[in-house]
Design a protein around this motif. Structure first.
Motif, PDB file in Angstrom:
ATOM      1  N   GLY A   1       0.439 -13.223   4.328  1.00  0.00           N
ATOM      2  CA  GLY A   1       1.355 -14.327   4.537  1.00  0.00           C
ATOM      3  C   GLY A   1       2.013 -14.245   5.901  1.00  0.00           C
ATOM      4  N   PHE A   2       2.922 -15.191   6.123  1.00  0.00           N
ATOM      5  CA  PHE A   2       3.660 -15.192   7.378  1.00  0.00           C
ATOM      6  C   PHE A   2       4.549 -13.954   7.468  1.00  0.00           C
ATOM      7  CE2 PHE A   2       2.634 -19.211   9.212  1.00  0.00           C
ATOM      8  CZ  PHE A   2       2.263 -20.023   8.150  1.00  0.00           C
ATOM      9  N   PHE A   3       4.808 -13.533   8.664  1.00  0.00           N
ATOM     10  CA  PHE A   3       5.735 -12.439   8.938  1.00  0.00           C
ATOM     11  C   PHE A   3       5.344 -11.151   8.212  1.00  0.00           C
ATOM     12  CE2 PHE A   3       8.001 -15.603  11.005  1.00  0.00           C
ATOM     13  CZ  PHE A   3       8.312 -16.648  10.156  1.00  0.00           C
ATOM     14  N   THR A   4       4.045 -10.942   8.075  1.00  0.00           N
ATOM     15  CA  THR A   4       3.558  -9.712   7.464  1.00  0.00           C
ATOM     16  C   THR A   4       3.063  -8.788   8.549  1.00  0.00           C
ATOM     17  OG1 THR A   4       2.867 -10.964   5.523  1.00  0.00           O
ATOM     18  CG2 THR A   4       2.015  -8.732   5.740  1.00  0.00           C
ATOM     19  N   SER A   5       3.399  -7.558   8.431  1.00  0.00           N
ATOM     20  CA  SER A   5       3.043  -6.596   9.463  1.00  0.00           C
ATOM     21  C   SER A   5       1.549  -6.356   9.521  1.00  0.00           C
ATOM     22  CB  SER A   5       3.761  -5.273   9.194  1.00  0.00           C
ATOM     23  OG  SER A   5       3.251  -4.248  10.024  1.00  0.00           O
ATOM     24  N   ALA A   6       1.048  -6.182  10.722  1.00  0.00           N
ATOM     25  CA  ALA A   6      -0.368  -5.842  10.909  1.00  0.00           C
ATOM     26  C   ALA A   6      -0.694  -4.477  10.306  1.00  0.00           C
ATOM     27  CB  ALA A   6      -0.715  -5.848  12.389  1.00  0.00           C
ATOM     28  N   ALA A   7       0.317  -3.709  10.012  1.00  0.00           N
ATOM     29  CA  ALA A   7       0.085  -2.411   9.362  1.00  0.00           C
ATOM     30  C   ALA A   7      -0.571  -2.574   7.993  1.00  0.00           C
ATOM     31  CB  ALA A   7       1.411  -1.660   9.213  1.00  0.00           C
ATOM     32  N   GLN A   8      -0.464  -3.783   7.441  1.00  0.00           N
ATOM     33  CA  GLN A   8      -1.116  -4.039   6.152  1.00  0.00           C
ATOM     34  C   GLN A   8      -2.632  -4.023   6.261  1.00  0.00           C
ATOM     35  OE1 GLN A   8       0.476  -4.311   3.136  1.00  0.00           O
ATOM     36  NE2 GLN A   8       2.145  -3.572   4.420  1.00  0.00           N
ATOM     37  N   CYS A   9      -3.149  -3.985   7.470  1.00  0.00           N
ATOM     38  CA  CYS A   9      -4.596  -3.976   7.672  1.00  0.00           C
ATOM     39  C   CYS A   9      -5.185  -2.571   7.654  1.00  0.00           C
ATOM     40  CB  CYS A   9      -4.945  -4.657   8.989  1.00  0.00           C
ATOM     41  SG  CYS A   9      -4.516  -6.410   9.021  1.00  0.00           S
ATOM     42  N   ALA A  10      -4.376  -1.572   7.403  1.00  0.00           N
ATOM     43  CA  ALA A  10      -4.905  -0.216   7.351  1.00  0.00           C
ATOM     44  C   ALA A  10      -6.005  -0.109   6.303  1.00  0.00           C
ATOM     45  CB  ALA A  10      -3.774   0.761   7.035  1.00  0.00           C
ATOM     46  N   LEU A  11      -6.871   0.856   6.488  1.00  0.00           N
ATOM     47  CA  LEU A  11      -8.065   0.962   5.640  1.00  0.00           C
ATOM     48  C   LEU A  11      -7.755   1.465   4.235  1.00  0.00           C
ATOM     49  CD1 LEU A  11     -10.422   2.376   8.375  1.00  0.00           C
ATOM     50  CD2 LEU A  11     -10.627   0.161   7.239  1.00  0.00           C
ATOM     51  N   ASN A  12      -6.556   1.942   4.019  1.00  0.00           N
ATOM     52  CA  ASN A  12      -6.214   2.392   2.673  1.00  0.00           C
ATOM     53  C   ASN A  12      -5.552   1.296   1.847  1.00  0.00           C
ATOM     54  OD1 ASN A  12      -3.816   2.289   4.031  1.00  0.00           O
ATOM     55  ND2 ASN A  12      -3.081   4.294   3.362  1.00  0.00           N
ATOM     56  N   LYS A  13      -5.488   0.075   2.402  1.00  0.00           N
ATOM     57  CA  LYS A  13      -4.931  -1.039   1.648  1.00  0.00           C
ATOM     58  C   LYS A  13      -5.998  -1.628   0.730  1.00  0.00           C
ATOM     59  CE  LYS A  13      -1.082  -0.601   3.854  1.00  0.00           C
ATOM     60  NZ  LYS A  13       0.111  -0.020   3.174  1.00  0.00           N
ATOM     61  N   GLU A  14      -5.559  -2.410  -0.218  1.00  0.00           N
ATOM     62  CA  GLU A  14      -6.497  -2.969  -1.187  1.00  0.00           C
ATOM     63  C   GLU A  14      -7.008  -4.312  -0.685  1.00  0.00           C
ATOM     64  OE1 GLU A  14      -5.109  -2.878  -5.167  1.00  0.00           O
ATOM     65  OE2 GLU A  14      -6.746  -4.121  -5.935  1.00  0.00           O
ATOM     66  N   TYR A  15      -8.197  -4.308  -0.149  1.00  0.00           N
ATOM     67  CA  TYR A  15      -8.825  -5.526   0.330  1.00  0.00           C
ATOM     68  C   TYR A  15      -9.320  -6.339  -0.863  1.00  0.00           C
ATOM     69  CZ  TYR A  15      -8.375  -4.296   5.196  1.00  0.00           C
ATOM     70  OH  TYR A  15      -7.858  -4.018   6.430  1.00  0.00           O
ATOM     71  N   THR A  16      -9.152  -7.639  -0.797  1.00  0.00           N
ATOM     72  CA  THR A  16      -9.356  -8.470  -1.978  1.00  0.00           C
ATOM     73  C   THR A  16     -10.639  -9.277  -1.985  1.00  0.00           C
ATOM     74  OG1 THR A  16      -8.006 -10.175  -0.911  1.00  0.00           O
ATOM     75  CG2 THR A  16      -6.880  -8.662  -2.423  1.00  0.00           C
ATOM     76  N   SER A  17     -11.266  -9.447  -0.850  1.00  0.00           N
ATOM     77  CA  SER A  17     -12.510 -10.220  -0.786  1.00  0.00           C
ATOM     78  C   SER A  17     -13.575  -9.386  -0.097  1.00  0.00           C
ATOM     79  CB  SER A  17     -12.303 -11.530  -0.010  1.00  0.00           C
ATOM     80  OG  SER A  17     -11.371 -12.348  -0.661  1.00  0.00           O
ATOM     81  N   TRP A  18     -14.800  -9.476  -0.624  1.00  0.00           N
ATOM     82  CA  TRP A  18     -15.880  -8.630  -0.134  1.00  0.00           C
ATOM     83  C   TRP A  18     -17.144  -9.444   0.088  1.00  0.00           C
ATOM     84  CZ3 TRP A  18     -15.149  -3.424   0.840  1.00  0.00           C
ATOM     85  CH2 TRP A  18     -13.915  -2.909   0.419  1.00  0.00           C
ATOM     86  N   GLY A  19     -17.882  -9.050   1.114  1.00  0.00           N
ATOM     87  CA  GLY A  19     -19.178  -9.637   1.347  1.00  0.00           C
ATOM     88  C   GLY A  19     -20.252  -8.932   0.542  1.00  0.00           C
ATOM     89  N   GLN A  20     -21.476  -9.393   0.706  1.00  0.00           N
ATOM     90  CA  GLN A  20     -22.599  -8.835  -0.050  1.00  0.00           C
ATOM     91  C   GLN A  20     -23.123  -7.543   0.567  1.00  0.00           C
ATOM     92  OE1 GLN A  20     -23.875 -10.150  -3.044  1.00  0.00           O
ATOM     93  NE2 GLN A  20     -21.901 -11.184  -2.862  1.00  0.00           N
ATOM     94  N   GLY A  21     -22.771  -7.314   1.802  1.00  0.00           N
ATOM     95  CA  GLY A  21     -23.210  -6.082   2.459  1.00  0.00           C
ATOM     96  C   GLY A  21     -24.435  -6.286   3.325  1.00  0.00           C
ATOM     97  N   THR A  22     -24.561  -5.427   4.300  1.00  0.00           N
ATOM     98  CA  THR A  22     -25.743  -5.406   5.162  1.00  0.00           C
ATOM     99  C   THR A  22     -26.100  -3.946   5.397  1.00  0.00           C
ATOM    100  OG1 THR A  22     -26.673  -6.256   7.246  1.00  0.00           O
ATOM    101  CG2 THR A  22     -24.405  -5.495   7.325  1.00  0.00           C
ATOM    102  N   ARG A  23     -27.384  -3.652   5.357  1.00  0.00           N
ATOM    103  CA  ARG A  23     -27.799  -2.250   5.367  1.00  0.00           C
ATOM    104  C   ARG A  23     -28.084  -1.743   6.771  1.00  0.00           C
ATOM    105  NH1 ARG A  23     -29.159   1.004   1.448  1.00  0.00           N
ATOM    106  NH2 ARG A  23     -29.294  -0.723  -0.058  1.00  0.00           N
ATOM    107  N   GLY A  24     -27.518  -0.614   7.062  1.00  0.00           N
ATOM    108  CA  GLY A  24     -27.827   0.082   8.307  1.00  0.00           C
ATOM    109  C   GLY A  24     -28.604   1.336   7.987  1.00  0.00           C
ATOM    110  N   THR A  25     -29.787   1.459   8.556  1.00  0.00           N
ATOM    111  CA  THR A  25     -30.652   2.609   8.290  1.00  0.00           C
ATOM    112  C   THR A  25     -30.877   3.375   9.589  1.00  0.00           C
ATOM    113  OG1 THR A  25     -31.761   1.409   6.525  1.00  0.00           O
ATOM    114  CG2 THR A  25     -32.865   3.371   7.370  1.00  0.00           C
ATOM    115  N   VAL A  26     -30.647   4.651   9.550  1.00  0.00           N
ATOM    116  CA  VAL A  26     -30.825   5.504  10.726  1.00  0.00           C
ATOM    117  C   VAL A  26     -31.918   6.512  10.424  1.00  0.00           C
ATOM    118  CG1 VAL A  26     -29.710   7.020  12.400  1.00  0.00           C
ATOM    119  CG2 VAL A  26     -28.381   5.233  11.240  1.00  0.00           C
TER     120      VAL A  26
END
Length: 127
Positions: free
Chosen positions: A100-125
């Protein structure tokens, strides 16, 4: 409703580079992130970025070998990886967390609960 479309998954040799792309719709403020998962291992955060800003977060998995510049507008996140190793092969997922508005960018840390996900793309090495 947030929709995420990933692309760019490919097969690369160890030591090479790979760029993954995520285009998001339905989000005007919040975070975009990349996670990865391999069979038998927990999902791990790779990098995240605050949509429309420059705040970024990086996980330890690809530390020093990854960047997430925001290119071509706000609703996308490109994951640029280099010096890839065999253990970097995984399914890479784009995720979003609307804020929402006035929300800190700190909420983007990787330990936050992300709510929407893509199908994924595979990286093979390979060696």
């Amino acid at each position: 409703q947030v929709h995420l479309a990933e692309s760019g998954g490919d097969l690369v040799q160890a030591g090479g580079s790979l760029s993954l792309h995520c285009v998001a719709s339905g989000i005007t403020r919040g975070c975009l992130a990349w996670f990865r998962q391999t069979p038998g291992r927990a999902r791990e955060g790779v990098a995240s970025i605050y949509v429309g800003g420059r705040t970024t977060f990086y996980g330890s998995a690809l530390a020093g070998r990854v960047s997430i510049p925001q290119l071509n507008g706000a609703n996308n996140a490109t994951l640029q990886m280099h010096s890839l190793r065999i253990e970097d092969r995984a399914m890479y997922y784009c995720a979003a967390l609307p804020l929402g508005f006035f929300t800190s960018a700190a909420q983007c840390a990787l330990n936050k609960e992300y709510t929407s996900w893509g199908q994924g793309t595979r990286g093979t090495v390979i060696s």
